[in-house]
Write an enzyme that holds these catalytic residues in place. Sequence first.
Site, short mmCIF file in Angstrom:
data_model
loop_
_atom_site.label_atom_id
_atom_site.label_comp_id
_atom_site.label_asym_id
_atom_site.label_seq_id
_atom_site.Cartn_x
_atom_site.Cartn_y
_atom_site.Cartn_z
N GLU A 253 0.68 -1.19 0.00
CA GLU A 253 0.16 0.01 -0.10
C GLU A 253 0.97 1.47 -0.02
O GLU A 253 1.83 1.57 0.92
CB GLU A 253 -0.81 0.04 1.24
N LYS B 215 -9.35 2.93 -2.41
CA LYS B 215 -9.60 2.25 -1.22
C LYS B 215 -10.82 2.88 -0.37
O LYS B 215 -11.32 4.13 -0.70
CB LYS B 215 -8.48 2.48 0.17
N CYS C 41 -5.48 -3.04 2.26
CA CYS C 41 -5.32 -3.03 3.81
C CYS C 41 -6.65 -3.33 4.67
O CYS C 41 -7.27 -4.46 4.53
CB CYS C 41 -4.53 -1.79 4.17
#
Lengths: 268, 268
Positions: B41, B111, B145
């Site tokens: 990430e 995200k 994540c």
Amino acid sequence: MRIALMQAEAAPLDPERNLSAIDAAAAAALDAGAELLLAPELFVTGYVPRSLASWLTPERVAEFPAELSRIAAARGIAVAAGFPAARMDGGFAIAAGLWDRGGAEVLRYEKVHLWGAEERLAFTASDAEPRIADWNGRRVAFQICYDIEFPEPARALAARGADLLLVPTAIDGESDYVAEVLVRARAAENRLVVAYADHARSADAPLDEPTAGFAGLSTVAGPEGAVLGMAGRGSELLIVEIPDRAEARPGAADYLADRRPEIYRRWS
Amino acid sequence: MRIALMQAEAAPLDPERNLSAIDAAAAAALDAGAELLLAPELFVTGYVPRSLASWLTPERVAEFPAELSRIAAARGIAVAAGFPAARMDGGFAIAAGLWDRGGAEVLRYEKVHLWGAEERLAFTASDAEPRIADWNGRRVAFQICYDIEFPEPARALAARGADLLLVPTAIDGESDYVAEVLVRARAAENRLVVAYADHARSADAPLDEPTAGFAGLSTVAGPEGAVLGMAGRGSELLIVEIPDRAEARPGAADYLADRRPEIYRRWS
């Protein structure tokens, strides 16, 4: 709070003997300081769905709840166990119940996700939303075996405030990942305690049944997937201290606060 | 198919150096027979959200996709990596992209679940449904994540046919359960492969950033939660052979077939 998981071999189609075993385990659990005894899926008759398909009658199963209630009251400890129950529609459910230490029924549940062709021979799946009950300061709900392998029901229960999931199970010996991974994941992602009680592995299990060799590995999982207790393969009374839900590590993820149900609904 | 996960230390706010590191890892991954390199990430800038809040400008991030595309084309291997990207609304996204070995963009993602106050200082969360792309015979999608810690998005992607989830991550050293439990659970409950690539633990990470010590533990998980490969704490190029989705054990649970979305909708 301390709880006890009964990992044991049930005698197929011999409820009297299995209820006696639950009674003895309840006494031992109380001696160990536990407030609750949790027994496996269909423990009262044994997990023998193929045999149960021809054995089950409403009369044969009618007294199981009353007998479990009597054990709880006689021993003075809460008892949760799996048993077959007659349904309104004429079929049978894979059921579980929780009785408090006075013998009062706290919670009843019928399995929603049946496993394999054999369970479908004998049983009907429930569509009902699982209830959550208040018991000894906890918010308790049931799942049974295959149910807990799906993330959706545990999530729905956690969103409604459940903090302790009781899971009677009968998991085969090729599926250790369920106890080792999925049960821990349900606890972690929902910040609750999951108690997963399996049958003990048996050397002489009936070969015509789907689950001839159980995994054992009864597990209690807690915050961040921690294994609070895990049994081996054989018979064992697993005694586990469980934390309050409030005891999250500072900085730990708060999945219920951070999830985004409104966009998930759009996606599915 | 063989894939490579790059577990490494990014240099904070030094994209040139980090892109060089991705380039070198791409060359090493190709030498090892991998078809894809997956980097963590925000690897292109380092995972330093607090510093990025004042550093980010549309100009500084504009060329990252083109540079990643050039690395893929120059080395002849697919490259997936995390980087900051400017959004239409004027904010910035924590983004990831996949370029094939010819340098063509296959997939882009932003995200959905931001982690903590620091990420919210610098970034805006996406609401968009993740896309699935066809690449080398696989159906590939991204999560980043914190996204993968929620069961809902991975489930939605699996239901739409994804069989490989690429997950650039930056997970702190107090949260080993994410790699050890949740990543394996997502693979198991959806019958797909999850590749989870983290930053290496650094002795001298900037102390004012939220994640001073990364977990490492980059993981590839497959059927029934099997760990197909797992890195240690430090820098490592993790090379992992991944199975076809079709390779489920006979008798294995088929969660997508057996789940009951119509009743879950009623429950939530």
